[in-house]
Design an enzyme around this catalytic site. Structure first.
Site, PDB file in Angstrom:
ATOM      1  N   TYR A   1       3.752  16.412 -30.498  1.00 26.11           N
ATOM      2  CA  TYR A   1       3.028  17.544 -31.089  1.00 26.11           C
ATOM      3  C   TYR A   1       3.448  17.776 -32.540  1.00 26.11           C
ATOM      4  O   TYR A   1       4.577  17.477 -32.932  1.00 26.11           O
ATOM      5  CB  TYR A   1       3.258  18.804 -30.268  1.00 26.11           C
TER       6      TYR A   1
ATOM      7  N   CYS B   1       0.067  15.611 -14.561  1.00 25.60           N
ATOM      8  CA  CYS B   1       0.381  14.667 -15.641  1.00 25.60           C
ATOM      9  C   CYS B   1       0.961  13.390 -15.037  1.00 25.60           C
ATOM     10  O   CYS B   1       0.385  12.315 -15.159  1.00 25.60           O
ATOM     11  CB  CYS B   1       1.349  15.303 -16.634  1.00 25.60           C
TER      12      CYS B   1
ATOM     13  N   ASP C   1       3.957  14.900 -23.221  1.00 33.14           N
ATOM     14  CA  ASP C   1       4.587  15.511 -24.390  1.00 33.14           C
ATOM     15  C   ASP C   1       5.965  14.852 -24.486  1.00 33.14           C
ATOM     16  O   ASP C   1       6.889  15.190 -23.754  1.00 33.14           O
ATOM     17  CB  ASP C   1       4.692  17.019 -24.144  1.00 33.14           C
TER      18      ASP C   1
ATOM     19  N   ARG D   1       0.815  -1.215   0.000  1.00 30.61           N
ATOM     20  CA  ARG D   1       0.000   0.000   0.000  1.00 30.61           C
ATOM     21  C   ARG D   1       0.854   1.274   0.000  1.00 30.61           C
ATOM     22  O   ARG D   1       0.369   2.341   0.365  1.00 30.61           O
ATOM     23  CB  ARG D   1      -0.907   0.014   1.240  1.00 30.61           C
TER      24      ARG D   1
END
Length: 276
Positions: free
Chosen positions: A220, A157, A180, A138
């Site tokens: 991108y 993120c 990204d 845990r």
């Protein structure tokens, strides 16, 4: 060649060759000039790095080692959500006039919770369990707190770390909802590899495997030409990672306690535009 280079190049080639493009869709991210920032992506990339074998930093471009550590200390050690506590300007686009990024990242790690053993924030709970309950299943953190998302200037993120001990070996899983890949992939790998070494050292353990799970791994549109160029570059051996062995308290670590010996890389030679 660096093992991290091999993984990075393979990931990028797979995304560009086999990824899904959102070029025809309406998207939230945009460039500074207001143009929509489209991507090519792969779902759920899983990478494994054995920190006992080498430090996972790429050489096809430079990863800013000291700045990456400064940011991970800002989040995990200072537990800050204010860019004035950070020595770089990475987060400036998401900060308000006071420097705050809202109830995000370090803020969440610093929130205290009550357990039967006492009151801990998430970082101190991990440190406690690694020393006192190393066989626990845990030992983990989570900063993606739905109740506070409306007060975050950027949703997390890299949002969860799971720590697992086998004997004297500390293994970790980093979960990331989105990445990204050109801008941040190796940056995050380096950060959490250093964090794993820190946690292991102060707990009397050895850093083992770091598993990086990325739900949405994307490149991108304006990054594609840069990616195509750097993944063809010469690759160098991984450098030697150095950590100050005298540090026994997690909160005593400083950026200067870490170094890379023999880090060779090819300079990027151009600025990477970051989508907002």
């Amino acid at each position: 060649m660096s093992y991290a280079d091999r993984i990075f190049v393979a990931n990028m080639r797979d995304i560009l060759d086999n990824g899904y493009s959102d070029a025809e869709l309406a998207v939230r991210p945009h460039w500074a000039d207001g143009t929509p920032a489209h991507t090519v992506k792969k779902f759920c990339i899983v990478n494994r790095y054995d920190l006992r074998k080498e430090f996972p930093i790429i050489t096809v471009r430079k990863t800013a080692f000291e700045a990456a550590i400064d940011e991970i200390l800002w989040i995990w050690q200072k537990k800050s959500n204010n860019v004035h506590d950070l020595n770089s300007h990475i987060w400036d686009s998401w900060a308000d006039e006071t420097g705050s990024i809202g109830k995000a990242y370090g803020y969440q790690l610093g929130v205290k919770h009550i357990y039967k053993e006492g009151e801990f924030d998430q970082v101190d709970r991990v440190l406690y369990d690694l020393k006192n309950n190393p066989q626990s299943r845990r030992i983990m953190t989570n900063i993606y707190v739905h109740a506070d998302l409306h007060e975050m200037n950027l949703y997390p993120c890299a949002y969860s770390m799971t720590f697992n001990v086998s004997g004297k070996t500390l293994n970790c899983i980093l979960n990331q909802r989105s990445q990204d890949m050109l801008t941040a992939n190796n940056w995050n790998v380096v950060q959490y590899a250093v964090l794993q070494h820190m946690m292991a050292q102060v707990s009397g353990l050895e850093a083992g495997e770091l598993v990086h799970v990325i739900a949405d791994a994307h490149v991108y549109d304006r990054h594609i030409p840069i990616v195509e160029e750097i993944i063809k570059r010469e690759q160098f051996p991984a450098p030697e990672f150095v950590i100050n062995k005298d540090v026994k308290n997690f909160y005593d670590f400083k950026v200067s306690d870490f170094a890379l010996e023999g880090y060779e890389y090819t300079p990027l030679g151009k600025k990477i535009e970051v989508a907002i």
